[in-house]
Design an enzyme around this catalytic site. Sequence first.
Site, PDB file in Angstrom:
ATOM      1  N   CYS A 135       0.731  -1.250   0.000  1.00 60.46           N
ATOM      2  CA  CYS A 135       0.000   0.000   0.000  1.00 60.46           C
ATOM      3  C   CYS A 135       0.765   1.309   0.000  1.00 60.46           C
ATOM      4  CB  CYS A 135      -0.954  -0.007   1.189  1.00 60.46           C
ATOM      5  SG  CYS A 135      -2.221  -1.260   1.004  1.00 60.46           S
ATOM      6  N   ARG A 144       4.298  -2.154   3.264  1.00 57.98           N
ATOM      7  CA  ARG A 144       3.422  -3.249   2.852  1.00 57.98           C
ATOM      8  C   ARG A 144       2.329  -3.544   3.875  1.00 57.98           C
ATOM      9  NH1 ARG A 144       4.641  -9.703   2.272  1.00 57.98           N
ATOM     10  NH2 ARG A 144       3.078 -10.174   0.697  1.00 57.98           N
ATOM     11  N   LEU A 145       1.105  -3.616   3.351  1.00 58.76           N
ATOM     12  CA  LEU A 145      -0.016  -4.207   4.069  1.00 58.76           C
ATOM     13  C   LEU A 145      -0.217  -5.564   3.422  1.00 58.76           C
ATOM     14  CD1 LEU A 145      -2.342  -3.722   6.159  1.00 58.76           C
ATOM     15  CD2 LEU A 145      -3.732  -2.976   4.227  1.00 58.76           C
ATOM     16  N   ILE A 176      -1.522  -8.726   1.952  1.00 56.19           N
ATOM     17  CA  ILE A 176      -2.844  -9.208   1.560  1.00 56.19           C
ATOM     18  C   ILE A 176      -2.735 -10.535   0.806  1.00 56.19           C
ATOM     19  CG2 ILE A 176      -4.926  -8.674   0.237  1.00 56.19           C
ATOM     20  CD1 ILE A 176      -4.528  -6.786   2.589  1.00 56.19           C
ATOM     21  N   ASN A 220       2.678  -0.851  -5.244  1.00 57.17           N
ATOM     22  CA  ASN A 220       1.560  -0.557  -4.347  1.00 57.17           C
ATOM     23  C   ASN A 220       0.280  -0.942  -5.065  1.00 57.17           C
ATOM     24  OD1 ASN A 220      -0.485   0.632  -2.780  1.00 57.17           O
ATOM     25  ND2 ASN A 220      -0.106   2.658  -3.635  1.00 57.17           N
ATOM     26  N   GLU A 266      -2.955  -4.020  -6.057  1.00 54.04           N
ATOM     27  CA  GLU A 266      -3.320  -5.407  -6.297  1.00 54.04           C
ATOM     28  C   GLU A 266      -3.550  -5.605  -7.793  1.00 54.04           C
ATOM     29  OE1 GLU A 266      -3.228  -7.449  -3.846  1.00 54.04           O
ATOM     30  OE2 GLU A 266      -3.422  -6.131  -2.098  1.00 54.04           O
ATOM     31  N   ILE A 304     -22.793   2.820   8.146  1.00 56.82           N
ATOM     32  CA  ILE A 304     -22.694   3.926   9.083  1.00 56.82           C
ATOM     33  C   ILE A 304     -23.942   4.790   8.949  1.00 56.82           C
ATOM     34  CG2 ILE A 304     -21.488   5.535   7.542  1.00 56.82           C
ATOM     35  CD1 ILE A 304     -19.634   6.149   9.972  1.00 56.82           C
ATOM     36  N   GLY A 322     -18.840  -0.152  -3.416  1.00 55.64           N
ATOM     37  CA  GLY A 322     -19.626   0.074  -4.630  1.00 55.64           C
ATOM     38  C   GLY A 322     -19.124   1.234  -5.450  1.00 55.64           C
TER      39      GLY A 322
END
Length: 633
Positions: free
Chosen positions: A2, A55-56, A58, A80, A82, A295, A369
């Site tokens: 990321c 890095r995150l 995944i 960064n 996917e 929310i 979405g």
Amino acid sequence: MCGINGIISNTHKEYGLLHSELSKMNQLIFHRGPDEDGFYLDISESASVAMAMRRLSIIDLSTGKQPMYSDDNNLGLVFNGEIYNYRILKQQLENIGVTFKTTSDTEVILKLYEQKGVDAFKELDGMFAFSIHDKTKNKVFIARDFFGEKPLYYTKTKTDFIYGSELKSIVNYLPNKPSISLEGMNLYFRLTYIPAPYSIYENIHKLESNHYIEFDLTSDTFSIHDIEKQKPVEKLDISFNDAKKKVHDEVMKSVETRSIADVSLGTFLSGGVDSSVVTHCLAEISSEKIETFSIGFEKQIYDETDKSQVVAKLVNSNHHEFIVKESDFKNNIDDILLNFDEPFADSSALPTYLVSKHASDFVKVALTGDGGDEVFGGYNKYYMGKLNNRYTSIVHKNVHQQILKLSSSFLKTKDDNRGRRFQLNRLLKAFNYDGNQYWNIISLAFTDEEKSQLFNNNVLIKDTFLDLKDKHNQHKPKNLTDFRMVDKNVSLEGDMLVKVDRTSMFSSLECRAPFLNKAIWDLSNSLPENYLMKGWNKKYILKEAFADKFEPKFLDKSKQGFGVPVGDWLRSSLKPELLSYIDPKFIESQNLFNIDYISKLVNNHINSKQDNSMRVWCFYTFQKWYLNTYSIL
């Protein structure tokens, strides 16, 4: 994965110093990837290339570490994002004898580049910003994805080319604070955000979506290229039922590819068409109950949790609902707004951050979405072409000017409720006899006329959108296809995707948008416009494609949007701070604004004489950024 940073220098730099500078840049985006970091440094007598990432984790949690190198060490990559079609691409490469050491999408980019060079970039279905150092060509290539889901900023000084996922890394590296970009500032006060290639800073730019930078280390120069040239759209000769099936299948396929992860994932569920469709698709392909997050708000006009509850019950999800109070923002508002690193006045960033923060306690990835309205024609503003043509054919331009004068007092509102008066007033101001109606309708803050009263002459640019019109060949957008193209290149890239990226990454959460798939975009563009908008029925084909999954007419229900009552807050908890921003000494020291105009605008709002929520919030957000950046109050 990321966040990336990079420094390219035309001088030989001491290794330790360069590593230290890169570490500082990387630490500033720690939130984007708290799991690990990585550094690439290649230093010669004539040039230095330094790249880093946070890095995150995944995909491929154990072996997907970066930077990644080619087998001969002539290529280095930091990445960064996917790549959603990486398994298909990997199989194609393996079929021609290419071997892999990992199961990561990062290695697929590297191996594909080895085979096809920059032509590889157009084959990637995903969200990305990456840089590749190619020693054989003595060049660095820096690319950004088709829609611009992942950010990339850059600047060039006499000695260095600096780039990164967030502005803060670049600004912190520079020896002096850069000055304000007049183009960026003028765009901001019309749009409430700053689209690529501009930023709020002079000489710092955003790489446009679907583009790559080619930096030549030998000549110390760079050029910018399209990843894929946009060709004229060829309309399909296809029946509505066949098109409806294709839409259904492509959306299902996209949700499936965007749910590939080695970690837990869920969906943001607002109850609108797009998030409901994505949630239903994910529930269909998942073997376990999915997590959904929504929310709501204390102020009833903004609360639509009843719609999300219906969908959550339908798909039998583990539903998490959070009701937002004004007090929830008091301790977070500075952090949220300032994390954008430049003025950003889309107030829905506030609840997006809160839902991201809550979701990150349960999952690492959330499907959204986002993009459904742009791809399938879902905004009320898309009525603009029809309305403008009818209105201007009946009402003479001089009569329209008189109507505007008379309606200004009649349509004046005192509350921030975005109701019919607000919408009608905005519509009347957008009507245009010169082909600028759509540029007017996307201007959520100040009109050009209002901006001329707001600014001092030294900062005013009269035709704010001239360069964007030229760049995107949209001088007079007139049909649904034109409107959607403006939104893809301006509003989606500059506003929607920025909002989601910064707020989710600030919470170390990755968001994925199944509707932002080039195959779906190409499909929707190839369909007759009346498949997307039938009469006044927006997003018609998408709703029909999934109508049998929901209760009758559920997808036809109107939706308020993800707004928050900032207009009320500016009159209450934020009032003292707002008043400090119109202090005459502060305004004079800035030498940007007309004190009489802005004082009247703010005070009329505070005293409930007129609702100026959008414009005052835009001003408030700018001043907060300005004070934090230049610290002169």
